[in-house]
Design a protein around this motif. Structure first.
Motif, short mmCIF file in Angstrom:
data_model
loop_
_atom_site.label_atom_id
_atom_site.label_comp_id
_atom_site.label_asym_id
_atom_site.label_seq_id
_atom_site.Cartn_x
_atom_site.Cartn_y
_atom_site.Cartn_z
N ILE A 117 -4.41 9.23 2.65
CA ILE A 117 -5.49 8.34 1.93
C ILE A 117 -6.64 8.86 2.14
CG2 ILE A 117 -6.08 6.05 1.47
CD1 ILE A 117 -3.44 6.44 0.56
N VAL B 243 -7.17 0.69 0.93
CA VAL B 243 -5.89 0.81 0.36
C VAL B 243 -5.59 -0.58 -0.19
CG1 VAL B 243 -3.44 1.19 0.61
CG2 VAL B 243 -5.21 2.36 2.06
N GLU C 121 -10.23 10.98 5.74
CA GLU C 121 -8.79 11.08 5.17
C GLU C 121 -7.77 10.40 6.23
OE1 GLU C 121 -6.84 14.75 3.44
OE2 GLU C 121 -6.81 15.14 5.58
N GLY D 230 -0.28 5.29 -3.77
CA GLY D 230 -0.48 6.56 -2.98
C GLY D 230 0.33 6.57 -1.72
N LEU D 231 1.14 5.30 -1.38
CA LEU D 231 1.97 5.15 -0.31
C LEU D 231 3.22 4.87 -0.91
CD1 LEU D 231 -0.22 2.78 1.95
CD2 LEU D 231 0.17 5.08 2.36
#
Length: 702
Positions: free
Chosen positions: A55, A60, A148, A33-34
């Motif tokens: 995110i 994470v 979020e 996601g990064l």
């Protein structure tokens, strides 16, 4: 004449090189996601990586190679709109297996027991296990608040240094496409190109990243924050032992407690921190949501890389200037038809780029130079890319340099051909190789040392045997200046002069402008150097120019002087030279000059009297010796009746000597009285003079 085409100089700003790849082991740092958005590479083996993404989770997870965890934790920086929501960062801790230590520990003393021998340990397997452990990925988890998040994560990791490479076209003038210049016309302009070679060994492809190269090396070290460390503590026993040293305590008086300051918002680290425009171009929608505020780089187009298809990212450049390397086969570049046709055209010299806006933006940060590539760059894993950093007309010329080098024996008598140019850019040029071209021909290669803005470098690229140099040296003491007068004592300064002469013979048909790299003598100054001399104190040498006519000889005299002091007699010739020079100098102190003038009037009478007395005393000594010889001769012929005539002659000569001796004695007595009187007056006058600060020697400007 054969033409040389420097790859990509006129048709593109990127060159891709495929490295020999071994087994693929995956990225050193990965986070779902990064995506990787920015890479800033330094010259000390580290790079700053920046990832960004939206995110919507409570944590994470980063997968970090085991050997990289320490550096990752030491430099991790979290940037988030509205303040950081990271609650904690968890990671595993490696603990040594105690059973292995017990196996290797010596056995406790006890009764002997015979047992079967244990199988030998497999050292090869241990080494393989260690390598596998080194390549293992550990999980580093950032715990969030479950909402979020628009996260930008920055960290530092080991990366191969970027390496510069330069091209210098001598005599290049005018803009691209202009008419060629007559090669017979001497030009003091050159076209400089600087390229940066970047290697990606991170284990992942860099796709559409914003790349910056920094000509500097911030302080960086390996961190071991992932390893447990328990320092040893002193043991305090309750069995009556006395502690040898007891630490003293510190007491602080109570004071009214002040309210704690507000917590500052987290920011990126100062040394490898990303510029303020780090994430503005990656998610334009974040600006509409009122998210992070980033300064926009006018030179860099806004390209939302995350939303573009992969095929477009592989071929799209800034203003149609550069072509990425991700979509090309290994070791090849893929161009569209127009660029392929352009690249096939022959070139006299490496050409400047058509689109100057596609060059790197040069900026100074914290004393270092940063080159920001203004378009997204694709660099596959296990490959290298060469990017054009700058292309600029700079002051430059091709001349000769006499600089003897132990690695080139012939250079002790022949000069080098050199490319001499000035760094007319805004940034530092790092150390790297340079290729020199002129009139469509490759002249040679050299090495550029780190060159700050505004500095001039002289790069040798070939040896010129049509010029020969002979060297000779001679030394002497010259001049006299008053250094100090105190207590009736006179101290003067003199110059120890060293003349180094370079005789340059030119056997060619053209005049040759030559620079002589003269090694400077420690503690000396250049006296009356030729115009254009560069005295480089930091390198301990001076560049001295000399113009040698065609098929002729020219001699360069380098005059170096070192001041030394000595105490002398007031009546010596050096003292008279020093005082007379001081009295004529307009910078002289008026009261001191007046006192010296009065003393020198007395000296003007004293010195002749002393000289006359010394001359008479020398004559007196000679006459006394002559009279002694005459008396001995008279005694020898005293009873010789045939020597009457000789006896009369000797007697007459002895009488004349006696008369002259009487005259000398009387005159010497008078002179001694005058000298004694003048010496007293001179001593009184000089004792009153006090001069502690000498006048600076007059230095001739080059």
């Amino acid at each position: 004449m054969r033409r040389y085409d420097v790859a990509g100089a006129g048709s593109g700003l990127l060159l891709a090189l495929t490295l020999l790849a071994g087994c693929v082991r995956g990225p050193d740092v990965d986070a779902s996601g990064l995506a990787l958005r920015r890479v800033v590479i330094y010259r000390n083996g580290v790079a700053y990586f920046e990832r960004r993404g939206l995110i919507d989770a409570d944590q994470v997870t980063f997968r970090v190679r085991k050997e990289k965890v320490g550096d990752f934790l030491a430099t991790l920086a979290v940037i988030e709109a509205g303040g950081s929501s990271v609650r904690s960062a968890s990671f595993p801790v490696e603990v040594d297996d105690a059973s292995e230590e017990e196996d290797d520990a010596p056995a406790e003393p006890g009764p002997e027991v015979t047992t079967a021998p244990r199988p030998p340990k497999d050292n090869g397997a241990k080494k393989g296990d260690k390598q596998r452990d080194k390549d293992e990925l550990e999980s580093v988890k950032l715990t969030l608040d479950g909402r979020e998040h628009d996260l930008v994560i920055g960290y530092v990791a080991e990366t191969p240094v970027w390496r510069p490479s330069y091209r210098l076209v001598m005599g290049a003038t005018g803009a691209p496409g202009a008419a060629s210049v007559d090669p017979r016309v001497q030009s003091k302009q050159a076209h400089l190109q600087a390229w940066g070679i970047v290697q990606n060994l991170s284990g992942e492809d860099w796709k559409g990243v914003k790349l910056s190269l920094v000509a500097g090396a911030p302080l960086a070290f390996q961190a071991t924050l992932d390893q447990a460390s328990i320092p040893p503590r002193p043991i305090v026993s309750d069995q009556g032992e006395v502690i040898a040293s007891v630490p003293t305590s510190e007491t602080t008086l109570a004071a009214e407690a002040a309210p704690p300051p507000p917590m500052p918002a987290p920011v990126a680290p100062a040394a490898p921190a990303a510029p303020a425009d780090a994430a503005a171009e990656y998610a334009p929608e974040a600006e509409e949501r009122g998210g992070l505020e980033y300064a926009k780089d006018a030179a860099a187009p806004r390209m939302p890389v995350a939303t573009r298809p992969a095929a477009k990212r592989a071929t799209r450049g800034a203003a149609g200037g550069a072509i990425g390397a991700a979509a090309s086969p290994p070791g090849q570049m893929v161009f569209n038809d127009d660029r392929l046709a352009e690249a096939s055209k022959p070139m006299m010299n490496p050409s400047p780029p058509r689109n100057m806006s596609a060059l790197a933006a040069v900026a100074m940060e914290g004393g270092t130079t940063r080159y920001d590539i203004p378009f997204p760059v694709d660099i596959p894993d296990r490959s290298a890319t060469m990017v054009l950093l700058l292309a600029k007309q700079v002051p430059g010329e091709s001349i000769f340099l006499f600089a003897p080098d132990g690695g080139v024996p012939a250079s002790s008598s022949h000069p080098f051909r050199v490319a001499r140019f000035t760094n007319d850019t805004k940034g530092l040029l790092e150390r790297g190789p340079i290729a020199v071209f002129e009139n469509g021909a490759f002249l040679g290669q050299g090495m550029v040392q780190p060159l700050p803005p505004g500095a001039t470098t002289t790069v040798p690229f070939a040896l010129e045997r049509a010029l020969a140099v002979d060297t000779a040296r001679e030394e002497s003491a010259e001049g006299a200046r008053i250094a100090k007068i105190e207590g009736g004592a006179l101290e003067i300064e003199r110059d120890w002069v060293t003349h180094t002469k370079y005789a340059v013979r030119n056997g060619g048909d053209a005049a040759a402008r030559t620079l002589v790299k003269h090694p400077r003598l420690h503690g000396t100054r250049l006296h009356a150097p030729p115009k254009g001399t560069e005295d480089n104190v930091g390198t301990g040498s001076a560049l001295v120019p000399i113009d040698v006519p065609r098929r002729g000889t020219a001699v360069l005299d380098v005059d170096e002087r070192r001041i030394f002091r000595q105490q002398i007699d007031w009546l010596s010739q050096l003292a008279d030279d020093a005082v007379q020079a001081y009295l004529k100098d307009p910078r002289a102190d008026a009261p001191v000059a007046k006192q010296l003038g009065q003393a020198w009037d007395v000296r003007g009478k004293l010195r002749p009297a002393i000289d006359e007395r010394d001359k008479l005393l020398a004559e007196q000594q000679r006459l006394e010796q002559q009279s002694q010889e005459l008396r001995q001769n008279l005694r020898a012929i005293e009873k010789n009746r045939t020597a009457d005539e000789l006896r009369r002659d000797l007697t007459d000569r002895l009488a004349k000597a006696s008369v002259r001796l009487d005259e000398i004695t009387k005159r010497v007595i008078v002179l001694e009285m005058q000298i004694n009187e003048q010496q007293i007056r001179f001593r009184d006058l000089t004792n009153e003079i006090k001069l502690l600060a000498p006048l600076a020697p007059v230095r001739s400007a080059p």
